[in-house]
Design an enzyme around this catalytic site. Structure first.
Site, PDB file in Angstrom:
ATOM      1  N   LEU A  87      13.089   8.906  -1.113  1.00 37.73           N
ATOM      2  CA  LEU A  87      12.118   9.644  -0.320  1.00 37.73           C
ATOM      3  C   LEU A  87      10.704   9.308  -0.778  1.00 37.73           C
ATOM      4  O   LEU A  87      10.416   9.267  -1.978  1.00 37.73           O
ATOM      5  CB  LEU A  87      12.359  11.150  -0.459  1.00 37.73           C
ATOM      6  CG  LEU A  87      13.760  11.641  -0.064  1.00 37.73           C
ATOM      7  CD1 LEU A  87      13.858  13.152  -0.256  1.00 37.73           C
ATOM      8  CD2 LEU A  87      14.081  11.260   1.367  1.00 37.73           C
ATOM      9  N   CYS A  88       9.849   9.087   0.203  1.00 33.88           N
ATOM     10  CA  CYS A  88       8.449   8.780  -0.090  1.00 33.88           C
ATOM     11  C   CYS A  88       7.665  10.074  -0.167  1.00 33.88           C
ATOM     12  O   CYS A  88       7.298  10.668   0.857  1.00 33.88           O
ATOM     13  CB  CYS A  88       7.873   7.873   1.003  1.00 33.88           C
ATOM     14  SG  CYS A  88       6.122   7.492   0.775  1.00 33.88           S
TER      15      CYS A  88
END
Length: 277
Positions: A87-88
């Site tokens: 996840l960014c």
């Protein structure tokens, strides 16, 4: 391998989070074999589409933590995140320069939960509808403890192990979840028995003839969300798209027919106006 500084820091943080866990974080601990690999369970907050859900995530810390952030993945389908995907986030390894060494495991998990309850889009997130997210929340315990139903129906060509497929995915029969969260796994199986959830499919099983029906508010809500009835067989909404459709209007679901209708009306009006001229 963790540096001495990372080992010391994570050991201290495990003691702190065990003594005083953040709200809605039901479990968080490092793997027995690797202190850099952490597993956590997030409970869906009340008054959100995730209420009642059980969401499993992992934090993979770099050897030089806390001077670099962890990789964050969500493994339970939620309608908010892609599963088993980095996840960014500002607190993840996508943005090492923005990470503050003063941030702790608790800070990271609180930040993840806060982002989950927002609608901000980034790499690894998805825009599920409210109905879809409620559907996933209701199935989350079943998904975690059965590996998406693979505990009863092995996936062809897959050798079930506690490591799962490519780390942690549906298909391992829930073995990895059980290894990391034995108490929660036991509770999940009891929950499925109480609410008559089929381990193989996640569907509501028929109520046995002659036996009293469980009419608790939670069971009624589960049957309603999963398509079951209080009197008998439940039919689970098939797939995320069906759940998404439940939260969309009639026009959107029939947009192609509506568009075709507008086109026909347009052509007819054009002919009538052309004849009038």
């Amino acid at each position: 391998m963790a540096t001495p500084a990372a080992q010391k820091r994570l050991t201290k943080e495990f003691a702190m989070i065990s003594k005083n866990p953040p709200e809605f974080i039901t479990a968080a601990h490092p793997s027995e074999s690797n202190i850099l690999e952490w597993h956590a369970l997030i409970s869906g907050a009340p008054n959100t589409p995730y209420a009642g859900g059980q969401y499993w995530c992992t934090l993979i810390f770099p050897p030089d933590y806390p001077f670099a952030p962890p990789a964050i993945r969500m493994h339970t389908p939620s309608g908010r995140f892609q599963t088993n995907t980095r996840l960014c986030l500002s607190i993840s390894d996508y943005h090492p320069k923005s990470f503050n060494p003063a941030w702790s495991v608790s800070t990271i998990l609180i930040g993840l939960m806060s982002f989950m309850n927002s609608e901000e889009m980034t790499a690894g997130s998805i825009g599920g509808s409210e109905a879809e997210r409620k559907w996933h929340a209701t199935r989350s315990r079943w998904f975690n403890s059965t590996g998406g139903g693979s505990s009863s129906k092995p996936v062809a060509g897959v050798q079930p192990t506690t490591k799962g497929i490519g780390g942690i995915k549906a298909g391992d029969g829930g073995r990895k979840f059980k290894a990391e969260f034995p108490e929660q796994d036991k509770e999940n199986w009891e929950w499925m028995t109480t609410h008559r959830v089929d381990p193989a499919t996640g569907k509501i099983l028929p109520d046995p003839e002659g036996e009293p029906i469980n009419c608790s508010p939670e069971t009624k809500a589960i049957r309603r969300i999963l398509g079951g009835s209080a009197a008998g067989v439940g039919a689970v909404v098939q797939g995320g798209q069906a759940a998404r459709n439940a939260g969309q209007g009639w026009i959107w679901r029939n947009k192609f027919w509506v568009g075709a209708g507008f086109f026909v009306v347009y052509v007819m009006l054009a002919r009538v106006l052309g004849q009038g001229d």
